[in-house]
Design an enzyme around this catalytic site. Structure first.
Site, PDB file in Angstrom:
ATOM      1  N   ARG A  99      12.671  -4.200  11.808  1.00 11.98           N
ATOM      2  CA  ARG A  99      11.688  -3.433  12.559  1.00 11.98           C
ATOM      3  C   ARG A  99      10.844  -4.397  13.390  1.00 11.98           C
ATOM      4  NH1 ARG A  99       8.079   0.326   8.786  1.00 11.98           N
ATOM      5  NH2 ARG A  99       6.753  -1.502   8.942  1.00 11.98           N
ATOM      6  N   ARG A 155      -9.032   1.443   9.500  1.00 12.57           N
ATOM      7  CA  ARG A 155      -8.687   0.036   9.713  1.00 12.57           C
ATOM      8  C   ARG A 155      -9.805  -0.751  10.381  1.00 12.57           C
ATOM      9  NH1 ARG A 155      -2.304  -0.592  11.376  1.00 12.57           N
ATOM     10  NH2 ARG A 155      -1.454   0.298   9.471  1.00 12.57           N
ATOM     11  N   ARG A 162      -0.329  -9.417  13.211  1.00 13.41           N
ATOM     12  CA  ARG A 162      -0.898  -8.305  12.448  1.00 13.41           C
ATOM     13  C   ARG A 162      -1.873  -8.807  11.386  1.00 13.41           C
ATOM     14  NH1 ARG A 162       3.714  -4.626  10.181  1.00 13.41           N
ATOM     15  NH2 ARG A 162       1.953  -3.245   9.715  1.00 13.41           N
ATOM     16  N   LYS A 215       0.826  -1.212   0.000  1.00 13.47           N
ATOM     17  CA  LYS A 215       0.000   0.000   0.000  1.00 13.47           C
ATOM     18  C   LYS A 215       0.859   1.262   0.000  1.00 13.47           C
ATOM     19  CE  LYS A 215      -2.284  -1.004   3.782  1.00 13.47           C
ATOM     20  NZ  LYS A 215      -1.672  -2.318   4.067  1.00 13.47           N
ATOM     21  N   ARG A 231      12.369  -8.168   5.327  1.00 12.40           N
ATOM     22  CA  ARG A 231      12.710  -6.753   5.160  1.00 12.40           C
ATOM     23  C   ARG A 231      13.762  -6.323   6.185  1.00 12.40           C
ATOM     24  NH1 ARG A 231       7.567  -3.174   4.143  1.00 12.40           N
ATOM     25  NH2 ARG A 231       7.054  -3.794   6.290  1.00 12.40           N
TER      26      ARG A 231
END
Length: 218
Positions: A159, A88, A170, A13, A127
């Site tokens: 992260r 959300r 998540r 996104k 990542r």
């Protein structure tokens, strides 16, 4: 043009929002970026949301909506916006709808970027970040030297919300609380489905075509 980007964490996104912002000349508004900036600066807001984001949870609806309301009052939103990461939840969507009505505005389209969960886990857990802002991926865009930034030589890090266990939480949160938004906006005739498993350029072209726009070239 007022747009919302939906899709699971890691669907791309943010990447698509940046491309759309450049093509359509409207701001990309990421609540996640706003939160992370406040956490880095250790503001009162940052202190409130730090623990929530690190555990993969959602910031309370009223607090998130207040931040969005303040952002939309800035001059660069006069001709439209691209919402990334908001709304959300259904309560957020309902509050946002009322917020826009009070401003005599409405959403023009909701882009739903679809990607399978197993692809998301591979994308996000691979990542790697650098303090200078560079982003890498261990398979898709690896640094020349493992664990070291090509640009500044600093050590790369994962992260907290990219760790596999957090990504899985998540995704569960997304399916439980955010997926119902697809029905909410489908009933309003606003949903545009886009396959996010394609490469970045193809996904961008698909979105632009669905919006009836011609990309200038990516």
């Amino acid at each position: 043009m007022n747009l919302i980007l939906l899709g699971p964490p890691g669907a791309g996104k943010g990447t698509q929002a940046v491309l759309l912002s450049g093509a359509l000349k409207i701001p990309h508004i990421s609540t996640g970026d706003i939160f992370r900036s406040n956490i880095k600066q250790q503001t009162e807001l940052g202190k409130k949301v730090s623990d929530i984001l690190a555990s993969g949870g959602l910031v309370p609806d009223d607090l998130t909506c207040e931040i969005v309301k303040d952002r939309l009052q800035q001059d660069d939103c006069r001709n439209g916006f691209i919402m990334d990461g908001f709304p959300r939840t259904l309560p957020q969507a309902e509050m946002f709808e009322e917020m826009l009505k009070a401003r005599n505005q409405k959403i023009d389209a909701v882009i739903n970027i679809t990607v399978d969960d197993d692809v998301i886990v591979k994308r996000m857990s691979g990542r790697r970040m650098c303090s200078c802002g560079k982003v890498y991926h261990i398979t898709g865009n690896p640094p020349k030297q493992e664990g070291i930034c090509d640009a500044c030589g600093s050590a790369l890090y994962i992260r907290d919300d990219d760790r596999e266990e957090t990504v899985l939480r998540r995704l569960k949160t997304y399916h439980d609380q955010t997926s119902p938004l697809i029905d909410f906006y489908s009933k309003r005739g606003l949903i545009i489905e886009v396959d996010g498993d394609k490469d970045i350029e193809s996904t961008f072209r698909d979105i632009m075509a669905a919006l009836g726009r011609q990309p200038d070239g990516v």
